[in-house]
Design a protein around this motif. Structure first.
Motif, PDB file in Angstrom:
ATOM      1  N   UNK A 191       0.821  -1.215   0.000  1.00 10.90           N
ATOM      2  CA  UNK A 191       0.000   0.000   0.000  1.00 10.90           C
ATOM      3  C   UNK A 191       0.853   1.261   0.000  1.00 10.90           C
ATOM      4  N   UNK A 192       1.999   1.219   0.649  1.00 15.44           N
ATOM      5  CA  UNK A 192       2.845   2.412   0.721  1.00 15.44           C
ATOM      6  C   UNK A 192       3.379   2.802  -0.653  1.00 15.44           C
ATOM      7  N   UNK A 193       3.427   1.855  -1.577  1.00 16.55           N
ATOM      8  CA  UNK A 193       3.906   2.140  -2.928  1.00 16.55           C
ATOM      9  C   UNK A 193       2.762   2.232  -3.933  1.00 16.55           C
ATOM     10  N   UNK A 194       1.514   2.186  -3.444  1.00 14.13           N
ATOM     11  CA  UNK A 194       0.336   2.224  -4.325  1.00 14.13           C
ATOM     12  C   UNK A 194      -0.430   3.522  -4.147  1.00 14.13           C
ATOM     13  N   UNK A 195      -1.176   3.857  -5.169  1.00 10.25           N
ATOM     14  CA  UNK A 195      -2.076   5.004  -5.075  1.00 10.25           C
ATOM     15  C   UNK A 195      -3.378   4.587  -4.420  1.00 10.25           C
ATOM     16  N   UNK A 196      -4.338   5.499  -4.314  1.00  7.44           N
ATOM     17  CA  UNK A 196      -5.603   5.191  -3.636  1.00  7.44           C
ATOM     18  C   UNK A 196      -6.575   4.348  -4.463  1.00  7.44           C
ATOM     19  N   UNK A 197      -6.176   3.920  -5.644  1.00  9.56           N
ATOM     20  CA  UNK A 197      -7.101   3.176  -6.508  1.00  9.56           C
ATOM     21  C   UNK A 197      -7.138   1.678  -6.226  1.00  9.56           C
ATOM     22  N   UNK A 198      -6.460   1.202  -5.202  1.00  8.43           N
ATOM     23  CA  UNK A 198      -6.431  -0.222  -4.889  1.00  8.43           C
ATOM     24  C   UNK A 198      -7.794  -0.711  -4.400  1.00  8.43           C
ATOM     25  N   UNK A 258      -4.850   5.642   2.227  1.00  9.48           N
ATOM     26  CA  UNK A 258      -3.397   5.760   2.128  1.00  9.48           C
ATOM     27  C   UNK A 258      -2.746   5.389   3.452  1.00  9.48           C
ATOM     28  N   UNK A 259      -1.481   5.052   3.357  1.00 10.24           N
ATOM     29  CA  UNK A 259      -0.682   4.687   4.521  1.00 10.24           C
ATOM     30  C   UNK A 259      -0.279   5.956   5.262  1.00 10.24           C
ATOM     31  N   UNK A 260      -0.334   5.912   6.592  1.00  5.82           N
ATOM     32  CA  UNK A 260       0.173   7.003   7.416  1.00  5.82           C
ATOM     33  C   UNK A 260       1.691   6.819   7.497  1.00  5.82           C
ATOM     34  N   UNK A 261       2.400   7.592   6.682  1.00  6.34           N
ATOM     35  CA  UNK A 261       3.829   7.380   6.462  1.00  6.34           C
ATOM     36  C   UNK A 261       4.706   7.390   7.689  1.00  6.34           C
ATOM     37  N   UNK A 262       4.576   8.391   8.547  1.00  9.22           N
ATOM     38  CA  UNK A 262       5.471   8.465   9.703  1.00  9.22           C
ATOM     39  C   UNK A 262       5.219   7.314  10.678  1.00  9.22           C
ATOM     40  N   UNK A 263       3.964   6.926  10.860  1.00  9.87           N
ATOM     41  CA  UNK A 263       3.662   5.797  11.732  1.00  9.87           C
ATOM     42  C   UNK A 263       4.175   4.493  11.125  1.00  9.87           C
ATOM     43  N   UNK A 264       4.018   4.342   9.808  1.00  8.87           N
ATOM     44  CA  UNK A 264       4.497   3.134   9.135  1.00  8.87           C
ATOM     45  C   UNK A 264       6.016   3.034   9.257  1.00  8.87           C
ATOM     46  N   UNK A 265       6.695   4.153   9.066  1.00 12.24           N
ATOM     47  CA  UNK A 265       8.157   4.162   9.190  1.00 12.24           C
ATOM     48  C   UNK A 265       8.586   3.734  10.597  1.00 12.24           C
ATOM     49  N   UNK A 266       7.967   4.323  11.603  1.00  8.25           N
ATOM     50  CA  UNK A 266       8.308   3.979  12.985  1.00  8.25           C
ATOM     51  C   UNK A 266       8.049   2.500  13.263  1.00  8.25           C
ATOM     52  N   UNK A 267       6.903   1.998  12.817  1.00 10.03           N
ATOM     53  CA  UNK A 267       6.553   0.596  13.018  1.00 10.03           C
ATOM     54  C   UNK A 267       7.549  -0.335  12.328  1.00 10.03           C
ATOM     55  N   UNK A 268       7.832  -0.073  11.055  1.00  5.81           N
ATOM     56  CA  UNK A 268       8.699  -0.961  10.287  1.00  5.81           C
ATOM     57  C   UNK A 268      10.130  -0.954  10.807  1.00  5.81           C
ATOM     58  N   UNK A 269      10.639   0.203  11.157  1.00  5.80           N
ATOM     59  CA  UNK A 269      12.043   0.297  11.556  1.00  5.80           C
ATOM     60  C   UNK A 269      12.263  -0.143  13.002  1.00  5.80           C
ATOM     61  N   UNK A 270      11.320   0.160  13.881  1.00  4.07           N
ATOM     62  CA  UNK A 270      11.566  -0.096  15.293  1.00  4.07           C
ATOM     63  C   UNK A 270      10.811  -1.271  15.899  1.00  4.07           C
ATOM     64  N   UNK A 271       9.696  -1.682  15.315  1.00  2.54           N
ATOM     65  CA  UNK A 271       8.875  -2.702  15.973  1.00  2.54           C
ATOM     66  C   UNK A 271       8.866  -4.062  15.296  1.00  2.54           C
ATOM     67  N   UNK A 272       9.000  -4.097  13.983  1.00  4.67           N
ATOM     68  CA  UNK A 272       8.826  -5.366  13.261  1.00  4.67           C
ATOM     69  C   UNK A 272       9.785  -6.447  13.750  1.00  4.67           C
ATOM     70  N   UNK A 273      11.022  -6.082  14.047  1.00  4.07           N
ATOM     71  CA  UNK A 273      11.987  -7.109  14.469  1.00  4.07           C
ATOM     72  C   UNK A 273      11.596  -7.765  15.791  1.00  4.07           C
ATOM     73  N   UNK A 274      10.811  -7.076  16.617  1.00  2.00           N
ATOM     74  CA  UNK A 274      10.365  -7.654  17.887  1.00  2.00           C
ATOM     75  C   UNK A 274       9.063  -8.439  17.745  1.00  2.00           C
ATOM     76  N   UNK A 275       8.199  -7.965  16.874  1.00  2.00           N
ATOM     77  CA  UNK A 275       6.912  -8.645  16.667  1.00  2.00           C
ATOM     78  C   UNK A 275       7.090  -9.904  15.827  1.00  2.00           C
ATOM     79  N   UNK A 276       8.013  -9.839  14.855  1.00  2.81           N
ATOM     80  CA  UNK A 276       8.260 -10.969  13.953  1.00  2.81           C
ATOM     81  C   UNK A 276       9.735 -11.359  14.020  1.00  2.81           C
ATOM     82  N   UNK A 277      10.144 -12.030  15.100  1.00  8.46           N
ATOM     83  CA  UNK A 277      11.554 -12.410  15.204  1.00  8.46           C
ATOM     84  C   UNK A 277      11.934 -13.374  14.084  1.00  8.46           C
TER      85      UNK A 277
END
Length: 172
Positions: free
Chosen positions: A13-20, A55-74
Motif C-alpha cells: 500500500x505504501x507504494x500504491x495510489x488510492x485506486x487499490x 493511504x498509509x500514514x507514512x510516519x507511523x508506518x516508518x516507525x513501526x517498520x524500523x523499530x517494531x517489526x523485528x520484535x513482533x516478527x523475530x
C-alpha cells in the motif's frame, strides 16, 4: 495482534495510489481476499492506514517498520535451502553491503528460487511469489528482513533505504 501479511500489505500500500481494491491487492500479492480484508482492518485499527483517504500514514508506518517489526516478527532461520535472496543478499542492499564469499546468504525458501542459502521464514508464505510479481515490493520486504536479521550496520543502511522509499511514495 499483527500478522505477517499485515507488513506485506503495508509495504504494498505504501507504494500504491488510492485506486487499490481488496481484489487487486489479493491478485498482486497472492494473499487471499479474506486475509487481505482482515489485514486492512488491523492496519487501520493500529493507525497505520487511513481508510477514509485510502493511504498509509507514512510516519507511523516508518516507525513501526524500523523499530517494531523485528520484535513482533523475530527471525526464524532453518537449514540450507534453495530460494529467493532476501535481506543484504537482495536488491537494493546487495549493492551497499559486501558479504563474505563463504557466508550463506539468507533466502526465502522457494522451489523456483535460483540461489542456495540459509532459509529465512518469510513474513507470509506468499512473499516469494509476491516478490516475483512486484520487484519493488520484493525489495521493500528484503529491507524489512534486513532490519529483522542484520547487525547494526546493516539495519542502519536498510532503515535509511526504507525511509527513503516511504518518503518518496508518500502523497504530496
Amino acid at each position: 495482534m499483527f500478522k505477517g501479511e499485515d507488513v506485506v500489505l503495508l509495504l504494498k500500500l505504501s507504494a500504491s495510489g488510492p485506486e487499490w481494491t481488496v481484489r487487486t491487492l489479493a491478485e498482486e500479492t497472492g494473499i487471499p481476499r479474506s486475509v487481505v480484508h482482515r489485514a486492512l482492518k488491523r492496519l487501520a485499527a493500529a493507525g497505520l492506514l487511513d481508510e477514509g483517504r485510502r493511504r498509509v500514514n507514512g510516519s507511523q508506518a516508518e516507525e513501526f517498520l524500523i523499530h517494531a517489526v523485528k520484535y513482533i516478527f523475530p527471525v526464524v532461520l532453518a537449514g540450507e535451502s534453495r530460494g529467493v535472496p532476501t535481506a543484504w543478499a537482495a536488491e537494493p542492499l546487495v549493492d551497499h553491503i559486501a558479504s563474505a564469499p563463504s557466508e550463506l546468504a539468507p533466502v526465502w525458501p522457494d522451489p523456483k528460487g535460483r540461489q542456495r542459502g540459509l532459509a529465512l521464514r518469510p513474513l507470509h508464505e506468499a512473499v516469494p511469489e509476491a516478490a516475483r510479481r512486484d520487484p519493488t515490493l520484493g525489495e521493500s520486504l528484503a529491507l524489512v528482513d534486513a532490519l529483522r536479521l542484520g547487525d547494526a550496520r546493516i539495519r542502519g543502511v536498510a532503515a535509511e533505504l526504507l525511509t527513503k522509499r516511504l518518503t518518496e511514495s508518500a502523497p504530496a
